[in-house]
Design a protein around this motif. Structure first.
Motif, PDB file in Angstrom:
ATOM      1  N   CYS A 205       0.853  -1.200   0.000  1.00  0.00           N
ATOM      2  CA  CYS A 205       0.000   0.000   0.000  1.00  0.00           C
ATOM      3  C   CYS A 205       0.887   1.248   0.000  1.00  0.00           C
ATOM      4  O   CYS A 205       1.788   1.370   0.831  1.00  0.00           O
ATOM      5  CB  CYS A 205      -0.899   0.003   1.242  1.00  0.00           C
ATOM      6  SG  CYS A 205      -1.696   1.587   1.559  1.00  0.00           S
ATOM      7  N   CYS A 208       0.293   3.239   3.644  1.00  0.00           N
ATOM      8  CA  CYS A 208       0.781   2.782   4.949  1.00  0.00           C
ATOM      9  C   CYS A 208       1.873   1.710   4.810  1.00  0.00           C
ATOM     10  O   CYS A 208       2.398   1.240   5.816  1.00  0.00           O
ATOM     11  CB  CYS A 208      -0.375   2.243   5.784  1.00  0.00           C
ATOM     12  SG  CYS A 208      -1.043   0.686   5.152  1.00  0.00           S
ATOM     13  N   CYS A 229      -7.452  -0.302   1.383  1.00  0.00           N
ATOM     14  CA  CYS A 229      -6.441  -0.990   2.168  1.00  0.00           C
ATOM     15  C   CYS A 229      -7.052  -1.400   3.523  1.00  0.00           C
ATOM     16  O   CYS A 229      -7.742  -0.596   4.160  1.00  0.00           O
ATOM     17  CB  CYS A 229      -5.256  -0.052   2.391  1.00  0.00           C
ATOM     18  SG  CYS A 229      -4.048  -0.649   3.575  1.00  0.00           S
ATOM     19  N   MET A 231      -5.565  -1.904   6.233  1.00  0.00           N
ATOM     20  CA  MET A 231      -4.863  -1.247   7.346  1.00  0.00           C
ATOM     21  C   MET A 231      -5.222   0.238   7.455  1.00  0.00           C
ATOM     22  O   MET A 231      -5.655   0.690   8.505  1.00  0.00           O
ATOM     23  CB  MET A 231      -3.360  -1.423   7.145  1.00  0.00           C
ATOM     24  CG  MET A 231      -2.538  -0.879   8.289  1.00  0.00           C
ATOM     25  SD  MET A 231      -2.826  -1.807   9.804  1.00  0.00           S
ATOM     26  CE  MET A 231      -1.288  -2.691   9.920  1.00  0.00           C
ATOM     27  N   CYS A 232      -5.029   0.991   6.356  1.00  0.00           N
ATOM     28  CA  CYS A 232      -5.202   2.449   6.455  1.00  0.00           C
ATOM     29  C   CYS A 232      -6.500   2.943   5.832  1.00  0.00           C
ATOM     30  O   CYS A 232      -6.796   4.137   5.904  1.00  0.00           O
ATOM     31  CB  CYS A 232      -4.000   3.187   5.855  1.00  0.00           C
ATOM     32  SG  CYS A 232      -3.896   3.090   4.062  1.00  0.00           S
TER      33      CYS A 232
HETATM   34 ZN   LIG Z   1      -2.655   1.222   3.585  1.00  0.00          ZN
END
Ligand SMILES: [Zn+2]
Length: 242
Positions: A205, A208, A229, A231-232
């Motif tokens: 990504c 992040c 994503c 995560m982010c």
């Molecule tokens: Zn990310």
């Protein structure tokens, strides 16, 4: 137009929008930081002025004290002159001796005052020097501060114009993005510091730097919907596919 080309097309628009928004965020950030810098410099300038005022007050206090010592000195001199004049009028030796003793006492007092006045001269001199030095510092500081203030004000005016340009570019582009996608993009933009859509770089990504699964990459390539994503939460895109 197929759904695939539609999402691809929308991603292209969002990427384009993101390049504008990067600038919008940068300009807005600068517009916040620049006045803060002026406030900080102004605070420093006010501190310098306060230091000068303190030194000026100190000088004034010493001068007032010197003036008061001068007056004391004058009154002692008057007292001595008066006592001297009265000597001739005294009839007895005892009275004469007493008057002489009184004169000696007044002279001793006068001598103490003289010493204080002499010390005061040095104090006045030192205080005056400190005031003069600080005046030069404050004047230079004021000059630098006003120059920097002008510089910043000019810069702010330029950035405001640049921001207007970017905002009008944005207004031209947003009607080309589906409202629901634009809504998602705008929310991410706000929550993620002005970066809502990022490129995938070799399974990573671009926002992040988390590793992305094959499954996620596959989903992106399906172009059925925007893919974010895990995560982010930023929207992902593959640059070589757009
Ligand atoms: Zn990310």
């Amino acid at each position: 137009m197929t759904a695939t080309t539609t999402i691809k097309d929308q991603l292209r628009r969002l990427v384009e929008l993101q390049t504008i928004d990067v600038e919008v965020y940068r300009f807005k950030n600068e517009l916040q930081e620049l006045p803060a810098e002026i406030e900080r410099l102004k605070g420093e300038f006010e501190n310098k002025k306060a230091t000068l005022k303190h030194l000026e007050d100190k000088l004034k206090a010493i001068q007032v004290s010197q003036k008061s010592l001068d007056n004391d000195m004058k009154s002692k001199e008057d007292a001595i002159a008066k006592a001297d004049a009265s000597l001739a009028l005294l009839k007895t030796n005892k009275e004469y001796q007493a008057k002489l003793l009184e004169i000696e006492h007044i002279k001793a007092d006068k001598s103490v005052i003289e010493d204080k006045i002499l010390l005061g001269f040095d104090e006045v001199e030192a205080a005056r020097k400190a005031v003069d030095t600080e005046r030069v510092v404050v004047a230079q500081y004021e000059k630098d501060f006003l120059a920097r203030k002008k510089e910043v004000e000019d810069k702010v005016a330029v950035i405001r114009d640049q921001l207007k340009v970017k905002e009008s570019q944005r207004l031209r582009l947003t009607p080309e993005v589906r409202p629901d996608l634009l809504g998602r993009y705008d929310r991410i933009l706000q929550n993620k510091g002005g970066v809502a859509i990022v490129q995938v770089n070799d399974h990573t990504c671009g926002g992040c730097y988390m590793h992305l699964t094959d499954h996620l990459l596959h989903q992106i390539k399906m172009y059925g919907d925007l893919v974010c994503c895990d995560m982010c939460a930023r929207i992902l895109y593959l640059a070589d596919e757009l």
